[in-house]
Design an enzyme around this catalytic site. Structure first.
Site, PDB file in Angstrom:
ATOM      1  N   SER A 148       0.909  -1.184  -0.024  1.00  0.00           N
ATOM      2  CA  SER A 148      -0.027  -0.090   0.008  1.00  0.00           C
ATOM      3  C   SER A 148       0.942   1.408   0.032  1.00  0.00           C
ATOM      4  O   SER A 148       0.261   2.377  -0.313  1.00  0.00           O
ATOM      5  CB  SER A 148      -0.809   0.076   1.060  1.00  0.00           C
ATOM      6  OG  SER A 148      -0.136   0.189   2.349  1.00  0.00           O
ATOM      7  N   LYS A 185       1.524   4.307   7.637  1.00  0.00           N
ATOM      8  CA  LYS A 185       0.784   5.021   6.623  1.00  0.00           C
ATOM      9  C   LYS A 185       1.151   6.265   6.886  1.00  0.00           C
ATOM     10  O   LYS A 185       1.947   6.954   7.819  1.00  0.00           O
ATOM     11  CB  LYS A 185      -0.646   4.993   6.808  1.00  0.00           C
ATOM     12  CG  LYS A 185      -1.240   3.780   6.648  1.00  0.00           C
ATOM     13  CD  LYS A 185      -1.484   3.403   5.088  1.00  0.00           C
ATOM     14  CE  LYS A 185      -2.273   1.960   4.824  1.00  0.00           C
ATOM     15  NZ  LYS A 185      -1.439   0.849   5.297  1.00  0.00           N
TER      16      LYS A 185
END
Length: 220
Positions: free
Chosen positions: A141, A179
Protein backbone atom coordinates in the site's frame (compact mmCIF):
# COMPACT_ATOMS: atom_id res chain seq x y z
CA UNK A 1 20.01 25.46 -17.90
CA UNK A 2 16.93 24.53 -15.90
CA UNK A 3 13.65 26.37 -15.88
CA UNK A 4 12.35 27.80 -12.60
CA UNK A 5 9.86 24.95 -12.14
CA UNK A 6 12.48 22.31 -12.96
CA UNK A 7 14.82 23.82 -10.36
CA UNK A 8 12.04 23.97 -7.78
CA UNK A 9 11.12 20.34 -8.32
CA UNK A 10 14.75 19.18 -8.20
CA UNK A 11 15.29 20.99 -4.90
CA UNK A 12 12.06 19.61 -3.44
CA UNK A 13 13.01 16.03 -4.35
CA UNK A 14 16.54 16.52 -3.02
CA UNK A 15 15.37 17.97 0.30
CA UNK A 16 12.81 15.20 0.81
CA UNK A 17 15.47 12.54 0.18
CA UNK A 18 17.72 14.21 2.75
CA UNK A 19 14.91 14.31 5.30
CA UNK A 20 13.34 10.88 4.96
CA UNK A 21 15.30 8.78 2.47
CA UNK A 22 12.25 8.35 0.21
CA UNK A 23 11.21 10.50 -2.72
CA UNK A 24 7.95 12.50 -2.55
CA UNK A 25 4.78 11.25 -4.20
CA UNK A 26 3.44 12.86 -7.37
CA UNK A 27 0.63 14.44 -5.33
CA UNK A 28 3.16 15.99 -2.95
CA UNK A 29 5.23 17.32 -5.84
CA UNK A 30 2.12 18.74 -7.51
CA UNK A 31 1.11 20.48 -4.28
CA UNK A 32 4.62 21.80 -3.57
CA UNK A 33 4.91 23.36 -7.03
CA UNK A 34 1.30 24.57 -7.04
CA UNK A 35 0.48 22.72 -10.26
CA UNK A 36 -3.04 21.69 -11.21
CA UNK A 37 -2.30 18.23 -12.59
CA UNK A 38 0.18 15.37 -12.32
CA UNK A 39 0.89 15.60 -16.05
CA UNK A 40 2.94 18.73 -15.37
CA UNK A 41 5.02 16.80 -12.83
CA UNK A 42 5.54 13.98 -15.35
CA UNK A 43 6.90 16.48 -17.89
CA UNK A 44 9.24 18.08 -15.34
CA UNK A 45 10.57 14.71 -14.16
CA UNK A 46 11.15 13.59 -17.74
CA UNK A 47 13.05 16.79 -18.48
CA UNK A 48 15.21 16.42 -15.36
CA UNK A 49 15.91 12.78 -16.20
CA UNK A 50 16.85 13.59 -19.81
CA UNK A 51 19.29 16.26 -18.54
CA UNK A 52 20.90 13.78 -16.13
CA UNK A 53 19.84 15.46 -12.87
CA UNK A 54 17.69 12.60 -11.57
CA UNK A 55 17.19 8.92 -12.27
CA UNK A 56 14.29 6.56 -11.75
CA UNK A 57 15.15 3.66 -9.48
CA UNK A 58 14.31 0.28 -11.05
CA UNK A 59 11.62 -1.97 -9.56
CA UNK A 60 10.38 0.83 -7.31
CA UNK A 61 7.15 2.67 -8.12
CA UNK A 62 7.77 6.37 -8.74
CA UNK A 63 11.04 6.26 -6.79
CA UNK A 64 13.64 8.86 -7.74
CA UNK A 65 17.24 9.63 -6.88
CA UNK A 66 19.13 12.88 -7.38
CA UNK A 67 22.25 12.32 -9.51
CA UNK A 68 23.57 15.87 -9.59
CA UNK A 69 22.59 19.49 -8.97
CA UNK A 70 23.35 22.64 -10.97
CA UNK A 71 26.46 24.54 -9.85
CA UNK A 72 24.42 27.10 -7.91
CA UNK A 73 22.71 24.33 -5.94
CA UNK A 74 25.57 21.90 -5.26
CA UNK A 75 26.05 22.92 -1.64
CA UNK A 76 22.76 21.22 -0.80
CA UNK A 77 23.29 17.99 -2.71
CA UNK A 78 21.90 15.12 -0.68
CA UNK A 79 23.88 12.17 0.47
CA UNK A 80 23.01 8.92 -1.32
CA UNK A 81 19.37 8.11 -0.68
CA UNK A 82 18.98 6.38 2.68
CA UNK A 83 16.65 3.92 1.04
CA UNK A 84 19.35 2.70 -1.33
CA UNK A 85 22.58 3.35 0.60
CA UNK A 86 24.98 0.37 0.64
CA UNK A 87 24.88 -1.70 3.82
CA UNK A 88 27.44 -1.14 6.56
CA UNK A 89 29.26 -3.97 8.26
CA UNK A 90 27.96 -4.84 11.71
CA UNK A 91 31.32 -3.94 13.28
CA UNK A 92 31.67 -0.67 11.34
CA UNK A 93 31.98 2.25 13.78
CA UNK A 94 29.60 4.18 11.53
CA UNK A 95 26.79 1.73 12.21
CA UNK A 96 24.61 0.83 15.17
CA UNK A 97 22.40 -2.16 15.99
CA UNK A 98 18.69 -1.67 16.60
CA UNK A 99 15.87 -4.09 17.38
CA UNK A 100 13.67 -5.54 14.64
CA UNK A 101 10.21 -5.77 16.22
CA UNK A 102 8.57 -8.01 13.62
CA UNK A 103 6.41 -7.11 10.62
CA UNK A 104 4.38 -3.98 9.96
CA UNK A 105 1.50 -3.87 7.49
CA UNK A 106 1.64 -1.54 4.52
CA UNK A 107 -1.82 -2.73 3.59
CA UNK A 108 -4.46 -4.29 5.81
CA UNK A 109 -3.38 -3.66 9.42
CA UNK A 110 -1.99 -6.61 11.35
CA UNK A 111 -1.69 -7.19 15.07
CA UNK A 112 0.51 -4.76 16.98
CA UNK A 113 4.14 -5.82 17.34
CA UNK A 114 5.72 -5.89 20.77
CA UNK A 115 8.58 -8.37 20.86
CA UNK A 116 12.06 -8.18 19.37
CA UNK A 117 12.71 -10.84 16.74
CA UNK A 118 16.32 -9.97 15.91
CA UNK A 119 18.81 -7.13 15.54
CA UNK A 120 19.90 -5.20 12.45
CA UNK A 121 22.88 -2.93 11.84
CA UNK A 122 22.12 0.44 10.24
CA UNK A 123 24.28 3.46 9.31
CA UNK A 124 24.60 6.17 11.94
CA UNK A 125 23.64 8.78 9.35
CA UNK A 126 20.17 7.27 9.21
CA UNK A 127 19.58 7.89 12.90
CA UNK A 128 17.80 10.87 14.41
CA UNK A 129 17.62 11.83 18.07
CA UNK A 130 16.17 9.41 20.60
CA UNK A 131 15.42 5.70 20.29
CA UNK A 132 14.89 3.74 17.08
CA UNK A 133 13.60 0.34 16.03
CA UNK A 134 13.03 -1.50 12.77
CA UNK A 135 10.08 -3.32 11.20
CA UNK A 136 9.75 -5.58 8.17
CA UNK A 137 7.25 -4.14 5.70
CA UNK A 138 4.43 -6.44 4.63
CA UNK A 139 2.13 -5.35 1.79
CA UNK A 140 2.11 -2.96 -1.13
CA UNK A 141 0.00 0.00 0.00
CA UNK A 142 3.02 2.36 0.19
CA UNK A 143 4.73 1.49 -3.10
CA UNK A 144 4.22 4.97 -4.59
CA UNK A 145 6.31 6.31 -1.69
CA UNK A 146 9.08 3.85 -2.65
CA UNK A 147 8.28 1.42 0.20
CA UNK A 148 8.07 -2.17 -1.01
CA UNK A 149 6.97 -5.47 0.46
CA UNK A 150 9.99 -6.98 2.23
CA UNK A 151 11.75 -3.68 2.94
CA UNK A 152 12.96 -2.95 6.46
CA UNK A 153 11.60 0.34 7.80
CA UNK A 154 13.77 2.25 10.27
CA UNK A 155 11.51 4.02 12.75
CA UNK A 156 12.27 6.85 15.18
CA UNK A 157 10.28 6.33 18.36
CA UNK A 158 7.96 9.30 18.91
CA UNK A 159 4.38 9.78 20.10
CA UNK A 160 3.72 12.58 17.62
CA UNK A 161 4.33 13.44 13.97
CA UNK A 162 3.95 16.32 11.56
CA UNK A 163 1.07 16.37 9.10
CA UNK A 164 2.04 14.33 6.04
CA UNK A 165 4.75 12.20 7.68
CA UNK A 166 4.83 8.42 7.26
CA UNK A 167 4.23 6.87 10.66
CA UNK A 168 3.70 3.64 12.52
CA UNK A 169 0.11 4.03 13.69
CA UNK A 170 -1.50 1.88 16.35
CA UNK A 171 -5.22 1.69 15.50
CA UNK A 172 -7.68 1.12 18.33
CA UNK A 173 -4.92 -0.37 20.47
CA UNK A 174 -4.38 -3.60 18.55
CA UNK A 175 -3.65 -2.98 14.86
CA UNK A 176 -0.34 -1.56 13.62
CA UNK A 177 0.07 -0.09 10.14
CA UNK A 178 2.55 2.04 8.19
CA UNK A 179 0.77 4.98 6.58
CA UNK A 180 0.98 8.70 5.85
CA UNK A 181 -0.78 10.66 8.59
CA UNK A 182 -3.10 13.59 7.88
CA UNK A 183 -5.04 15.49 10.53
CA UNK A 184 -8.49 16.69 9.52
CA UNK A 185 -10.05 18.55 12.43
CA UNK A 186 -10.83 15.99 15.13
CA UNK A 187 -10.22 13.13 12.70
CA UNK A 188 -7.04 11.41 11.55
CA UNK A 189 -6.65 10.06 8.03
CA UNK A 190 -4.23 7.20 7.40
CA UNK A 191 -3.33 7.47 3.72
CA UNK A 192 -1.89 4.77 1.49
CA UNK A 193 0.51 5.50 -1.35
CA UNK A 194 -1.25 3.13 -3.72
CA UNK A 195 -4.45 4.02 -5.58
CA UNK A 196 -5.76 0.50 -4.97
CA UNK A 197 -6.21 1.28 -1.28
CA UNK A 198 -8.67 3.69 0.30
CA UNK A 199 -7.80 6.30 2.92
CA UNK A 200 -9.05 5.26 6.35
CA UNK A 201 -10.53 7.84 8.72
CA UNK A 202 -10.50 7.54 12.51
CA UNK A 203 -11.26 9.68 15.52
CA UNK A 204 -8.09 11.12 17.00
CA UNK A 205 -8.53 8.98 20.13
CA UNK A 206 -8.51 5.80 18.00
CA UNK A 207 -5.01 6.33 16.59
CA UNK A 208 -1.74 6.49 18.49
CA UNK A 209 1.54 7.33 16.77
CA UNK A 210 4.33 4.92 17.75
CA UNK A 211 7.07 6.31 15.53
CA UNK A 212 7.90 7.92 12.20
CA UNK A 213 9.80 6.58 9.22
CA UNK A 214 13.39 7.86 8.93
CA UNK A 215 14.90 5.34 6.50
CA UNK A 216 14.58 2.10 4.54
CA UNK A 217 16.82 -0.91 4.05
CA UNK A 218 16.33 -3.24 1.09
CA UNK A 219 17.80 -6.63 0.24
CA UNK A 220 18.33 -7.64 -3.39
Amino acid sequence: MLTKKQSELLMFINERLKESGVSPSFDEMKEALNLKSKSGIHRLITALEERGFIRRLPHRARALDVVKLPDNMKSSLSAPSRATAPPFAANDDRSVSISVMGRIAAGTPIEALQEEVNQISIPMEMMRSGEHYALEVHGDSMIEAGILDGDTAVIQTTPSAENGEIVVALVEGHEATLKRLRRKGDMIALESANSAYETRLFRSDQVRVQGRLVGLIRKY
